[in-house]
Design a protein around this motif. Structure first.
Motif, mmCIF file in Angstrom:
data_model
loop_
_atom_site.group_PDB
_atom_site.id
_atom_site.type_symbol
_atom_site.label_atom_id
_atom_site.label_comp_id
_atom_site.label_asym_id
_atom_site.label_seq_id
_atom_site.Cartn_x
_atom_site.Cartn_y
_atom_site.Cartn_z
ATOM 1 N N GLN A 50 43.701 -6.330 30.192
ATOM 2 C CA GLN A 50 43.343 -6.662 31.549
ATOM 3 C C GLN A 50 44.061 -5.783 32.554
ATOM 4 O OE1 GLN A 50 44.776 -9.178 29.484
ATOM 5 N NE2 GLN A 50 42.812 -9.705 28.638
ATOM 6 N N CYS A 63 46.468 -8.846 39.167
ATOM 7 C CA CYS A 63 47.116 -10.086 38.775
ATOM 8 C C CYS A 63 48.619 -10.003 38.984
ATOM 9 C CB CYS A 63 46.824 -10.395 37.301
ATOM 10 S SG CYS A 63 45.066 -10.564 36.921
ATOM 11 N N LEU A 110 36.696 -14.744 28.317
ATOM 12 C CA LEU A 110 38.077 -15.218 28.384
ATOM 13 C C LEU A 110 39.066 -14.061 28.497
ATOM 14 C CD1 LEU A 110 38.093 -18.089 25.724
ATOM 15 C CD2 LEU A 110 38.345 -18.348 28.200
ATOM 16 N N ALA A 111 38.658 -12.872 28.075
ATOM 17 C CA ALA A 111 39.540 -11.712 28.181
ATOM 18 C C ALA A 111 39.763 -11.281 29.619
ATOM 19 C CB ALA A 111 38.972 -10.539 27.369
ATOM 20 N N PRO A 150 41.082 -12.408 33.052
ATOM 21 C CA PRO A 150 41.802 -13.490 33.733
ATOM 22 C C PRO A 150 41.091 -13.910 35.011
ATOM 23 C CG PRO A 150 43.287 -11.701 33.133
ATOM 24 C CD PRO A 150 41.894 -11.192 32.924
ATOM 25 N N SER A 161 41.640 -16.757 21.645
ATOM 26 C CA SER A 161 41.637 -16.407 23.064
ATOM 27 C C SER A 161 42.215 -17.529 23.915
ATOM 28 C CB SER A 161 40.215 -16.083 23.529
ATOM 29 O OG SER A 161 39.694 -14.977 22.833
ATOM 30 N N GLU A 174 45.616 -18.490 27.050
ATOM 31 C CA GLU A 174 45.080 -18.749 28.380
ATOM 32 C C GLU A 174 46.189 -19.036 29.391
ATOM 33 O OE1 GLU A 174 42.374 -19.272 31.505
ATOM 34 O OE2 GLU A 174 42.244 -18.246 29.585
ATOM 35 N N SER A 200 47.709 -15.712 30.761
ATOM 36 C CA SER A 200 46.749 -14.629 30.939
ATOM 37 C C SER A 200 47.220 -13.587 31.956
ATOM 38 C CB SER A 200 45.380 -15.185 31.340
ATOM 39 O OG SER A 200 45.462 -15.860 32.594
ATOM 40 N N GLU A 201 47.867 -14.025 33.033
ATOM 41 C CA GLU A 201 48.321 -13.050 34.024
ATOM 42 C C GLU A 201 49.494 -12.236 33.483
ATOM 43 O OE1 GLU A 201 48.517 -13.833 38.119
ATOM 44 O OE2 GLU A 201 47.102 -15.505 38.074
ATOM 45 N N ASN A 254 49.785 -9.052 20.197
ATOM 46 C CA ASN A 254 48.831 -10.139 19.969
ATOM 47 C C ASN A 254 49.058 -10.795 18.614
ATOM 48 O OD1 ASN A 254 46.547 -10.531 22.120
ATOM 49 N ND2 ASN A 254 46.960 -8.335 22.093
#
Length: 336
Positions: free
Chosen positions: A17, A22, A162-163, A165, A221, A225, A228-229, A251
């Motif tokens: 992302q 973010c 979902l990838a 944000p 994913s 969550e 995510s940021e 990951n």
């Protein structure tokens, strides 16, 4: 919804992302020394683990290989001048998907909604465990997608969305990543832009996953969550530090720490994903790249995660006799 679909597909190839949109914290800076040592060792164990820009030479043929970050970020500006010059001297630019492929993709989705949405049979509401559905619907609602629509998403499409944000869903320049900027430079220089793969590769890849694998992707994913940021900042920083292999291993580490999964299960699932998302595509790209390079100096650009590994693009080219050297866009070139 069309904007969201385009943004989601922009992430294909490097699932990361944009930190520029973010506010988060770099998770690597907060890692326990033992965890950092583990993922560092895993990343460095594969060929060509670090570096975004490379030169390949063979029998008088040359190509510039660019590992890209698909999302807009002001840090792209520092390399675009050098890359623009190389494109101007190239016989062509190869990318994962050019303007023609993107248009064909969007047309296909418009004509056949079942590519992205469940048009018959049980919805996600019925297919997912109750708690998983609750967390998924909340996550997608945070991205402006009501549950009534989310229930009809194909599992893989929910995963791709979902990838992104929630902090960057509405950003108009989301897709203006390094790939897009290189394409603009090629078009301005009247250099042909060609695709490494057909426009429907995405559907072929995800269509081959089992129901169990598709649901596992949703679960994986959702596990991230809440961060995510932070992951947005971390992944972008790792790319711009020319350390994209660490994204993959980071990951893996977070997956190890999720309840209900053994390390063996995580490793098995990641091996499947690497094979489907990267290795098979890398192998298919090699003849396309070599054929294009035979026509003159070439620039080829694709998600940076495709560079490294035993079956990464760089090692596959090296096995075919190409001499690979890391490219310093400030002017220095060094052997890896």
């Amino acid at each position: 919804m069309k904007h969201l679909a385009a943004a989601a597909f922009a992430l294909f190839g490097l699932a990361s992302q944009a930190a520029a949109y973010c506010a988060g914290t770099n998770l690597v800076d907060q890692m326990l020394p033992g965890d950092l040592k583990e993922i560092r060792a895993r990343a460095d164990a594969v060929p060509f683990a670090r570096g975004n820009f490379w030169m390949a030479e063979k029998d008088g043929q040359t190509m510039t290989i660019v590992g890209t970050y698909h999302i807009d970020d002001p840090r792209h500006m520092s390399v675009m001048a050098a890359l623009t010059g190389r494109i101007g001297e190239a016989s062509g630019l190869l990318v994962e998907a050019g303007p023609e492929e993107e248009n064909a993709l969007m047309q296909a989705m418009g004509k056949n909604p079942s590519l992205m949405f469940i048009t018959e049979g049980p919805s996600l509401l019925e297919r997912l465990p109750r708690d998983t559905w609750r967390r998924l619907s909340e996550a997608l609602e945070a991205r402006g997608i009501p549950g009534i629509f989310a229930a009809k998403f194909q599992p893989w499409y929910a995963t791709v969305v979902l990838a992104i944000p929630s902090c960057m869903i509405a950003e108009p320049d989301l897709k203006n990543g390094l790939d897009a900027q290189l394409i603009d430079a090629a078009e301005e220089a009247n250099v042909p832009v060609r695709a490494l793969e057909p426009y429907d590769t995405l559907f072929t890849i995800f269509g081959g996953l089992s129901e169990e694998q598709s649901i596992a992707m949703v679960e994986a994913s959702l596990a991230m969550e809440g961060q995510s940021e932070d992951m947005a900042v971390t992944m972008a920083d790792l790319y711009f530090e020319a350390d994209s292999r660490m994204i993959w291993e980071l990951n893996r580490l977070f997956a190890y720490k999720q309840p209900g999964y053994t390390r063996q299960q995580v490793d098995a699932e990641m091996a499947v994903m690497e094979d489907v998302m990267m290795i098979r595509r890398n192998r298919a790209w090699i003849p396309v790249i070599e054929a294009a390079a035979a026509k003159g100096p070439l620039v080829v650009a694709f998600g940076a995660l495709h560079l490294s590994g035993e079956e990464g693009v760089l090692n596959l080219l090296a096995e075919n006799g190409w001499m690979i050297s890391e490219l310093d866009l400030a002017g220095a070139v060094s052997q890896p």
